[in-house]
Design a protein around this motif. Structure first.
Motif, PDB file in Angstrom:
ATOM      1  N   ALA A   1       5.752 -17.294 -10.835  1.00  0.00           N
ATOM      2  CA  ALA A   1       4.564 -17.262 -10.058  1.00  0.00           C
ATOM      3  C   ALA A   1       3.387 -16.392 -10.026  1.00  0.00           C
ATOM      4  CB  ALA A   1       5.357 -17.250  -8.585  1.00  0.00           C
ATOM      5  N   GLY A   2       3.907 -14.999 -10.239  1.00  0.00           N
ATOM      6  CA  GLY A   2       3.016 -14.024 -10.362  1.00  0.00           C
ATOM      7  C   GLY A   2       1.983 -14.308 -11.527  1.00  0.00           C
ATOM      8  N   LYS A   3       2.560 -14.621 -12.656  1.00  0.00           N
ATOM      9  CA  LYS A   3       1.534 -14.937 -13.976  1.00  0.00           C
ATOM     10  C   LYS A   3       0.670 -16.051 -13.579  1.00  0.00           C
ATOM     11  CE  LYS A   3       3.889 -15.565 -17.775  1.00  0.00           C
ATOM     12  NZ  LYS A   3       4.693 -16.188 -18.840  1.00  0.00           N
ATOM     13  N   ALA A   4       1.191 -17.095 -12.713  1.00  0.00           N
ATOM     14  CA  ALA A   4       0.055 -17.992 -12.226  1.00  0.00           C
ATOM     15  C   ALA A   4      -0.942 -17.541 -11.378  1.00  0.00           C
ATOM     16  CB  ALA A   4       0.924 -19.213 -11.561  1.00  0.00           C
ATOM     17  N   VAL A   5      -0.659 -16.727 -10.609  1.00  0.00           N
ATOM     18  CA  VAL A   5      -1.655 -16.094  -9.596  1.00  0.00           C
ATOM     19  C   VAL A   5      -2.680 -15.314 -10.646  1.00  0.00           C
ATOM     20  CG1 VAL A   5      -2.072 -14.242  -8.002  1.00  0.00           C
ATOM     21  CG2 VAL A   5      -0.172 -16.218  -7.784  1.00  0.00           C
ATOM     22  N   ASN A   6      -2.163 -14.333 -11.392  1.00  0.00           N
ATOM     23  CA  ASN A   6      -2.925 -13.389 -12.506  1.00  0.00           C
ATOM     24  C   ASN A   6      -3.873 -14.404 -13.369  1.00  0.00           C
ATOM     25  OD1 ASN A   6      -1.533 -11.473 -11.331  1.00  0.00           O
ATOM     26  ND2 ASN A   6      -0.231 -11.055 -13.308  1.00  0.00           N
TER      27      ASN A   6
ATOM     28  N   ILE B   1       3.565  -2.790  -2.218  1.00  0.00           N
ATOM     29  CA  ILE B   1       2.817  -2.807  -3.387  1.00  0.00           C
ATOM     30  C   ILE B   1       2.685  -1.079  -4.092  1.00  0.00           C
ATOM     31  CG2 ILE B   1       0.550  -3.263  -4.719  1.00  0.00           C
ATOM     32  CD1 ILE B   1       0.341  -5.957  -3.268  1.00  0.00           C
ATOM     33  N   SER B   2       2.328  -0.415  -3.108  1.00  0.00           N
ATOM     34  CA  SER B   2       1.877   0.846  -3.206  1.00  0.00           C
ATOM     35  C   SER B   2       3.285   1.788  -3.543  1.00  0.00           C
ATOM     36  CB  SER B   2       1.296   1.759  -2.139  1.00  0.00           C
ATOM     37  OG  SER B   2       2.170   1.795  -0.778  1.00  0.00           O
ATOM     38  N   LEU B   3       4.555   1.306  -3.246  1.00  0.00           N
ATOM     39  CA  LEU B   3       5.605   2.192  -3.503  1.00  0.00           C
ATOM     40  C   LEU B   3       6.175   1.677  -4.995  1.00  0.00           C
ATOM     41  CD1 LEU B   3       7.604   1.295  -0.253  1.00  0.00           C
ATOM     42  CD2 LEU B   3       6.589   3.601  -1.065  1.00  0.00           C
ATOM     43  N   GLY B   4       5.995   2.568  -6.025  1.00  0.00           N
ATOM     44  CA  GLY B   4       6.446   2.630  -7.242  1.00  0.00           C
ATOM     45  C   GLY B   4       6.165   1.310  -8.013  1.00  0.00           C
ATOM     46  N   GLY B   5       4.848   0.604  -7.773  1.00  0.00           N
ATOM     47  CA  GLY B   5       4.552  -0.542  -8.514  1.00  0.00           C
ATOM     48  C   GLY B   5       5.428  -1.778  -8.268  1.00  0.00           C
ATOM     49  N   GLY B   6       6.301  -1.637  -7.000  1.00  0.00           N
ATOM     50  CA  GLY B   6       7.218  -2.793  -6.672  1.00  0.00           C
ATOM     51  C   GLY B   6       8.451  -2.886  -7.268  1.00  0.00           C
ATOM     52  N   GLN B   7       8.726  -1.751  -8.041  1.00  0.00           N
ATOM     53  CA  GLN B   7       9.988  -1.359  -8.590  1.00  0.00           C
ATOM     54  C   GLN B   7      11.179  -1.778  -7.978  1.00  0.00           C
ATOM     55  OE1 GLN B   7      10.668  -1.356 -11.826  1.00  0.00           O
ATOM     56  NE2 GLN B   7       8.528  -1.479 -12.505  1.00  0.00           N
ATOM     57  N   ASN B   8      11.084  -1.221  -6.376  1.00  0.00           N
ATOM     58  CA  ASN B   8      12.290  -1.320  -5.442  1.00  0.00           C
ATOM     59  C   ASN B   8      12.037  -2.200  -4.660  1.00  0.00           C
ATOM     60  OD1 ASN B   8      13.614   1.036  -7.088  1.00  0.00           O
ATOM     61  ND2 ASN B   8      12.143   2.378  -6.076  1.00  0.00           N
TER      62      ASN B   8
ATOM     63  N   LEU C   1      -7.066  -2.610  -4.277  1.00  0.00           N
ATOM     64  CA  LEU C   1      -7.931  -2.913  -5.410  1.00  0.00           C
ATOM     65  C   LEU C   1      -7.107  -3.226  -6.632  1.00  0.00           C
ATOM     66  CD1 LEU C   1     -10.472  -2.845  -6.908  1.00  0.00           C
ATOM     67  CD2 LEU C   1     -10.223  -0.461  -7.588  1.00  0.00           C
ATOM     68  N   ALA C   2      -7.169  -4.466  -6.957  1.00  0.00           N
ATOM     69  CA  ALA C   2      -6.352  -5.095  -8.060  1.00  0.00           C
ATOM     70  C   ALA C   2      -6.186  -4.179  -9.295  1.00  0.00           C
ATOM     71  CB  ALA C   2      -6.603  -6.524  -8.327  1.00  0.00           C
ATOM     72  N   PRO C   3      -4.794  -4.014  -9.715  1.00  0.00           N
ATOM     73  CA  PRO C   3      -4.887  -3.292 -11.108  1.00  0.00           C
ATOM     74  C   PRO C   3      -5.380  -4.343 -12.153  1.00  0.00           C
ATOM     75  CG  PRO C   3      -2.599  -4.259 -10.436  1.00  0.00           C
ATOM     76  CD  PRO C   3      -3.549  -4.447  -9.180  1.00  0.00           C
TER      77      PRO C   3
ATOM     78  N   ALA D   1      -4.042  -9.448  -4.290  1.00  0.00           N
ATOM     79  CA  ALA D   1      -2.846  -9.160  -5.094  1.00  0.00           C
ATOM     80  C   ALA D   1      -2.818  -9.602  -6.742  1.00  0.00           C
ATOM     81  CB  ALA D   1      -1.638  -9.480  -4.520  1.00  0.00           C
ATOM     82  N   ARG D   2      -2.424  -8.776  -7.521  1.00  0.00           N
ATOM     83  CA  ARG D   2      -1.966  -9.125  -8.965  1.00  0.00           C
ATOM     84  C   ARG D   2      -0.759  -8.628  -9.125  1.00  0.00           C
ATOM     85  NH1 ARG D   2      -6.594 -10.042  -7.994  1.00  0.00           N
ATOM     86  NH2 ARG D   2      -8.218 -10.622  -9.370  1.00  0.00           N
ATOM     87  N   TYR D   3      -0.225  -9.011 -10.168  1.00  0.00           N
ATOM     88  CA  TYR D   3       1.344  -8.716 -10.337  1.00  0.00           C
ATOM     89  C   TYR D   3       1.426  -8.432 -11.899  1.00  0.00           C
ATOM     90  CZ  TYR D   3       1.531 -11.177  -5.869  1.00  0.00           C
ATOM     91  OH  TYR D   3       1.192 -11.427  -4.676  1.00  0.00           O
ATOM     92  N   PRO D   4       1.272  -7.170 -12.271  1.00  0.00           N
ATOM     93  CA  PRO D   4       1.280  -6.842 -13.619  1.00  0.00           C
ATOM     94  C   PRO D   4       3.060  -6.840 -14.048  1.00  0.00           C
ATOM     95  CG  PRO D   4       0.737  -4.814 -12.202  1.00  0.00           C
ATOM     96  CD  PRO D   4       0.652  -6.159 -11.268  1.00  0.00           C
ATOM     97  N   ALA D   5       3.189  -6.784 -14.952  1.00  0.00           N
ATOM     98  CA  ALA D   5       4.675  -6.662 -15.528  1.00  0.00           C
ATOM     99  C   ALA D   5       5.425  -5.684 -15.259  1.00  0.00           C
ATOM    100  CB  ALA D   5       4.822  -6.832 -17.177  1.00  0.00           C
ATOM    101  N   SER D   6       4.775  -4.286 -14.852  1.00  0.00           N
ATOM    102  CA  SER D   6       5.588  -3.352 -14.187  1.00  0.00           C
ATOM    103  C   SER D   6       5.834  -3.602 -12.735  1.00  0.00           C
ATOM    104  CB  SER D   6       4.650  -2.065 -14.199  1.00  0.00           C
ATOM    105  OG  SER D   6       3.518  -2.256 -13.402  1.00  0.00           O
ATOM    106  N   PHE D   7       5.255  -4.692 -12.047  1.00  0.00           N
ATOM    107  CA  PHE D   7       5.686  -4.916 -10.665  1.00  0.00           C
ATOM    108  C   PHE D   7       7.006  -5.690 -10.578  1.00  0.00           C
ATOM    109  CE2 PHE D   7       5.601  -8.275  -7.444  1.00  0.00           C
ATOM    110  CZ  PHE D   7       5.182  -7.497  -6.155  1.00  0.00           C
TER     111      PHE D   7
END
Length: 174
Positions: free
Chosen positions: A73-78, A16-23, A156-158, A55-61
Motif C-alpha cells: 500500500a505504501g509503495k502504491a501511494v509513493n 512519522i517523526s518517531l524514528g521513521g516509523g520503526q516502532n 515535508l515528504a521525504p 505522507a510518503r513511505y520510504p523503505a525505512s518507514f
C-alpha cells in the motif's frame, strides 16, 4: 475510515517523526492515505499543489520484516504521488482537462499495479482488487480516507527512490 481533521493529522505527524516509523504500526499510519482518492476537478489543485505535504513511505518507514500489505500500500501511494508530479509538472499536460486525465490514468495504473502485487501473494487480496472495471474504481474511491488530498501541516515528504515501474499517460484517451 474518513479523514477526520487536525487531531488525526497531529497523531500521524507524531508517529512519522518517531524514528521513521520503526516502532509504530505501519498499517495504522497508512489508514490516512490508502487507498488514495480518485482525482477530480474538486481535488486536482490539491493534488498538484500540495503533493510534498502528503505522507510518503520510504523503505525505512517499515520494520525489517512483516507488514507486507502495508509495504504494498505504501509503495502504491509513493508511486501515485510521483506519477501525479509527472502529470502536474513534467508530462506536458496542458490545462485542467489534460492534467485531470493524466492524474486519473495514474490513479488507475497505480491501483492496478497494487492489485497485481496483492494477487501475487498467498494472502487474501484487498477487497477492491477482487472487483473488476468501474466496480473496482468505485470501491477504492469510496474507501479513500482523504478525498480532498489534504496535506499534513508541517510535514515535508521525504525523497523516495524512483519506482521500477514507469508511467506514461495517453492523452488520446481523454
Amino acid at each position: 475510515m474518513f479523514w477526520t481533521g487536525p487531531l488525526v493529522t497531529a497523531l500521524i505527524l507524531q508517529f512519522i517523526s518517531l524514528g521513521g516509523g520503526q516502532n509504530n504500526d505501519p498499517d495504522v499510519l497508512l489508514e490516512s492515505s490508502f487507498p488514495p482518492a480518485e482525482p477530480s476537478l474538486m481535488n486536482l489543485n490539491a493534488i498538484c499543489l500540495h503533493g510534498s505535504g502528503r505522507a510518503r513511505y520510504p523503505a525505512s518507514f517499515f520494520p525489517p520484516s512483516g507488514y507486507a500489505y502495508a509495504r504494498r500500500a505504501g509503495k502504491a501511494v509513493n508511486r501515485l504521488e510521483a506519477w501525479f508530479s509527472q502529470c502536474c509538472y513534467e508530462e506536458g499536460a496542458k490545462g485542467h482537462g489534460q492534467i485531470l486525465c493524466c492524474a486519473k490514468q495514474a490513479w488507475e495504473a497505480a491501483l492496478s499495479h497494487f492489485c497485481t502485487e496483492e494477487f501475487s501473494t498467498m494472502t487474501m487480496a484487498h477487497e477492491c482488487c477482487q472487483q473488476r472495471g468501474e466496480d473496482r474504481w468505485n470501491c477504492f474511491a469510496k474507501q479513500a480516507p482523504n478525498p480532498s488530498y489534504q496535506s499534513l501541516p508541517g510535514y515535508l515528504a521525504p525523497e523516495v527512490p524512483p519506482d521500477r515501474i514507469v508511467f506514461t499517460w495517453d492523452p488520446y484517451t481523454c
